[in-house]
Every structure is written in C-alpha cells, then in structure tokens.
Motif scaffolding. Structure first.
Motif, PDB file in Angstrom:
ATOM      1  N   GLU A 147       0.862  -1.185   0.000  1.00  0.00           N
ATOM      2  CA  GLU A 147       0.000   0.000   0.000  1.00  0.00           C
ATOM      3  C   GLU A 147       0.899   1.236   0.000  1.00  0.00           C
ATOM      4  O   GLU A 147       1.794   1.366   0.847  1.00  0.00           O
ATOM      5  CB  GLU A 147      -0.911   0.011   1.222  1.00  0.00           C
ATOM      6  CG  GLU A 147      -1.887   1.177   1.232  1.00  0.00           C
ATOM      7  CD  GLU A 147      -2.889   1.093   2.382  1.00  0.00           C
ATOM      8  OE1 GLU A 147      -3.840   1.894   2.396  1.00  0.00           O
ATOM      9  OE2 GLU A 147      -2.696   0.234   3.267  1.00  0.00           O
ATOM     10  N   VAL A 149       0.929   5.174   0.494  1.00  0.00           N
ATOM     11  CA  VAL A 149       0.091   6.198   1.119  1.00  0.00           C
ATOM     12  C   VAL A 149       0.778   7.554   1.022  1.00  0.00           C
ATOM     13  O   VAL A 149       1.971   7.684   1.307  1.00  0.00           O
ATOM     14  CB  VAL A 149      -0.174   5.858   2.605  1.00  0.00           C
ATOM     15  CG1 VAL A 149      -1.045   6.936   3.249  1.00  0.00           C
ATOM     16  CG2 VAL A 149      -0.822   4.494   2.720  1.00  0.00           C
ATOM     17  N   ARG A 223      -8.509   1.008  -4.014  1.00  0.00           N
ATOM     18  CA  ARG A 223      -7.786   1.892  -3.088  1.00  0.00           C
ATOM     19  C   ARG A 223      -8.471   1.982  -1.735  1.00  0.00           C
ATOM     20  O   ARG A 223      -7.814   2.112  -0.707  1.00  0.00           O
ATOM     21  CB  ARG A 223      -7.661   3.296  -3.679  1.00  0.00           C
ATOM     22  CG  ARG A 223      -6.690   3.402  -4.839  1.00  0.00           C
ATOM     23  CD  ARG A 223      -6.350   4.859  -5.140  1.00  0.00           C
ATOM     24  NE  ARG A 223      -7.520   5.663  -5.437  1.00  0.00           N
ATOM     25  CZ  ARG A 223      -7.888   6.740  -4.768  1.00  0.00           C
ATOM     26  NH1 ARG A 223      -7.183   7.167  -3.740  1.00  0.00           N
ATOM     27  NH2 ARG A 223      -8.957   7.430  -5.123  1.00  0.00           N
ATOM     28  N   SER A 224      -9.797   1.923  -1.733  1.00  0.00           N
ATOM     29  CA  SER A 224     -10.551   2.047  -0.481  1.00  0.00           C
ATOM     30  C   SER A 224     -11.539   0.897  -0.384  1.00  0.00           C
ATOM     31  O   SER A 224     -12.733   1.061  -0.645  1.00  0.00           O
ATOM     32  CB  SER A 224     -11.296   3.387  -0.428  1.00  0.00           C
ATOM     33  OG  SER A 224     -10.389   4.463  -0.529  1.00  0.00           O
ATOM     34  N   SER A 238      -7.169  -1.888   4.111  1.00  0.00           N
ATOM     35  CA  SER A 238      -6.438  -0.632   3.962  1.00  0.00           C
ATOM     36  C   SER A 238      -6.096  -0.101   5.339  1.00  0.00           C
ATOM     37  O   SER A 238      -6.938  -0.009   6.219  1.00  0.00           O
ATOM     38  CB  SER A 238      -7.301   0.384   3.208  1.00  0.00           C
ATOM     39  OG  SER A 238      -6.669   1.633   3.170  1.00  0.00           O
ATOM     40  N   ALA A 240      -4.609   2.920   5.717  1.00  0.00           N
ATOM     41  CA  ALA A 240      -4.620   4.384   5.682  1.00  0.00           C
ATOM     42  C   ALA A 240      -5.970   4.884   6.154  1.00  0.00           C
ATOM     43  O   ALA A 240      -6.988   4.460   5.677  1.00  0.00           O
ATOM     44  CB  ALA A 240      -4.345   4.872   4.268  1.00  0.00           C
ATOM     45  N   THR A 246      -4.510   6.842   0.393  1.00  0.00           N
ATOM     46  CA  THR A 246      -3.941   5.697  -0.303  1.00  0.00           C
ATOM     47  C   THR A 246      -3.871   5.990  -1.795  1.00  0.00           C
ATOM     48  O   THR A 246      -4.894   6.241  -2.430  1.00  0.00           O
ATOM     49  CB  THR A 246      -4.774   4.431  -0.059  1.00  0.00           C
ATOM     50  OG1 THR A 246      -4.729   4.093   1.332  1.00  0.00           O
ATOM     51  CG2 THR A 246      -4.237   3.261  -0.864  1.00  0.00           C
ATOM     52  N   ARG A 249      -3.001   0.200  -3.962  1.00  0.00           N
ATOM     53  CA  ARG A 249      -2.855  -1.039  -3.209  1.00  0.00           C
ATOM     54  C   ARG A 249      -2.604  -2.144  -4.219  1.00  0.00           C
ATOM     55  O   ARG A 249      -3.319  -2.263  -5.223  1.00  0.00           O
ATOM     56  CB  ARG A 249      -4.097  -1.346  -2.378  1.00  0.00           C
ATOM     57  CG  ARG A 249      -4.377  -0.353  -1.268  1.00  0.00           C
ATOM     58  CD  ARG A 249      -5.725  -0.629  -0.598  1.00  0.00           C
ATOM     59  NE  ARG A 249      -5.753  -1.927   0.062  1.00  0.00           N
ATOM     60  CZ  ARG A 249      -6.510  -2.954  -0.288  1.00  0.00           C
ATOM     61  NH1 ARG A 249      -7.305  -2.876  -1.356  1.00  0.00           N
ATOM     62  NH2 ARG A 249      -6.491  -4.075   0.376  1.00  0.00           N
TER      63      ARG A 249
END
Length: 308
Positions: A147, A149, A223-224, A238, A240, A246, A249
């Motif tokens: 990941e 960030v 990403r989320s 995740s 972050a 982020t 990933r």
C-alpha cells in the motif's frame, strides 16, 4: 467419494461468516474442517489448536496433506468478536502449516468435507493430479501486499506550478467577473482532480512495472476497500485512515527468494517525500490459489479465497 451410506460426499462452504444458516442446510454427521493443503510425506504430523479450540492434525495421501479437524457442523455466530477469533485461529493454523511444510493452498473459513479421515484420503487421491499441479505451481511462492500512502499530499500551489492549464485558468479567474470566475473555478477544481488522479495512476503504473520484473504476478486492488472481517487476519485491509490518502494497493505473488529485491524497490518509492509504503507478508497465496469447481460427478470440490 462415498460415505457410509453410499451417497456422494461434498465439500461444503458457508455463505459467509456470521450469515444465518439456511433452513435447508444439510446436516453433517461427521466431517473434516479443512484449513489448507500442503506437500507432506505419509509419516508427517502436525499438532495444532484449531478453530474453537479443536485439535488439528494432518491427513496425508500420495505426498499431499490436508490440515483438518473433526467437526459435525458449520461455524456460525451472530457475535462478530467470536467470528473474528475463529478467523484468527484459522489463519494461525494455515500459517503454522506453511512454516512446517512450505507454501500451503489455503481454504476459506468454514470449508468442510463430509466424512472421516479415510474420506479425506480418498478425496486427496481422487483429486491428486489437480492438487499436484496447484502445489507445484505455488511452491515457495507467497503473497505480499503493498500500500502506497501519501501522508503529505502535494498542495494546489505545487500542482499549479507544474501544470500550464492550471496556471492559465488561475490567471483568467483573477481577471474575470463574478459569474465567469465561478465557472472558471469549477474548471480549475476539475483540473486539479484530474491531475491528482493522473499522479496516482502514474505512481501505480510505475510501481507495477518495476515489481513485475521481480514478482510472478502483480495485481491492483481497490484503493478504499469495504471493511471485511478477514482483512485484519490476512493483511488485506487498507491501513490508511486519517493519516494520509492511499495512492494504490497491490497484491503480489513472488518467490520467497525475491522478497529482498521487492523490498529494495519499495524502499526507493518510500524515499520520495510525502510517501509511505506499507508492505506485509509473506502470506499464504489466497488471491492466487486455484479454485476447485464441481467435477461433474456430484462431488463438490470448491475452493474459495478468504482474501479480497
């Protein structure tokens, strides 16, 4: 394979931890909860504590072992804390098997094979060719999660300095009347959004290309991602939150000997101001493990990954 009354055994997987058991769910008089498959000699042993405190062991046939414990039903609960404990224990057993025997093929939580140990051996022999190929293909390979960030996001002024279109819009806004300035500001914000997205895509593409030179497979993840109970257990969630955004990933399948080279690439990325790299693994190759589908003779041989 057949059980005592001659009916076909089935490999059962629940719809999901915490889901209500369907009214027509078949009863399991005797079964074996499956954790993973490994390479193992006939005299191999493994003593471990499994889900819900059940004693785990390994059942072998023709050089392949299944890590199991005896059970008579699925594991289902409305208590999320209990489910999490089960998941953690499931993952711990898979990790122990990997340490003892090498890269395992992990099964999803609550995968149950009808029958006793002899039934497991019969299933292993019946599926031997398929299992051999899967174990050979994944030998000494593990899953890693990356990941990237942005803990110190690039500010608007820096983007303005780098982008001619943004500078043009900024100058026009300064000289425009109120109505025109409003429209131009919307264009300005849209351009900022596009440039930030382009930067994310550039970081991701560059990192994927560099990692692909060392890893066997590289895949981008959301990403989320939505939170799942299995995320904390298998390192896929995740991390972050309020401490950055982020940018990307990734999940990698790589030989254990290449972990150092992958780490060096990530160190280069982390050397960039404002970026932090979070690297986890090695994990059993959940994302990259094969799926065993219905073989057409009434014996369901389903394998599902418990990672996202």
């Amino acid at each position: 394979m057949s059980d005592r009354d001659g009916s076909a055994d089935r490999l059962e997987t629940t719809a999901g931890a915490g889901a209500a058991e369907p009214a027509d769910a078949p009863a399991i008089d005797e079964g074996r909860y499956l954790y993973c498959l490994v390479r193992a000699d006939e005299d191999a042993t493994l003593e471990t504590t499994g889900v819900d405190g059940e004693p785990g062991s390994i059942v072998t046939a023709d050089g392949i072992g299944a890590v199991v414990h005896a059970c008579d039903g699925i594991y289902d609960s409305g208590d999320l804390a209990q489910i999490r404990r089960w998941l953690v224990r499931h993952q711990t057993v898979v990790d122990e098997a990997g340490q003892a025997f090498g890269t395992p093929i992990p099964f999803q939580f609550d995968t149950i094979l009808r029958g006793d140990d002899d039934g497991v051996r019969e299933w292993l022999r019946k599926e031997r060719d398929t299992l051999e190929r899967a174990l050979d293909g994944l030998a000494d390979h593990w899953e890693y999660r990356v990941e990237v960030v942005e803990i110190d996001p690039i500010d608007d002024a820096a983007l303005l300095e780098r982008d001619e279109r943004l500078r043009e819009l900024d100058e026009r806004i300064a000289d425009a009347d109120e109505g025109t300035a409003f429209l131009l500001e919307q264009q300005f914000e849209q351009r900022l959004t596009e440039r930030r997205a382009a930067r994310r895509e550039s970081v991701t593409a560059d990192l994927q290309e560099r990692l692909a030179a060392e890893a066997r497979e590289v895949h981008a993840l959301e990403r989320s991602p939505s939170a799942q109970l299995s995320d904390d257990v298998a390192g896929s969630g995740s991390t972050a939150s309020d401490d950055g955004e982020t940018l990307c990933r990734l999940t990698l399948l790589a030989h254990e000997d290449d972990e150092g080279a992958i780490g060096s690439i990530l160190d280069d990325v982390a050397a960039n101001d404002g970026l932090e790299v979070r690297f986890t693994g090695p994990w059993p190759p959940y994302t990259f493990a094969p799926e065993f589908g219905d073989d057409g003779d009434g014996t369901a041989t389903e394998h599902a990954n418990s990672r996202p």
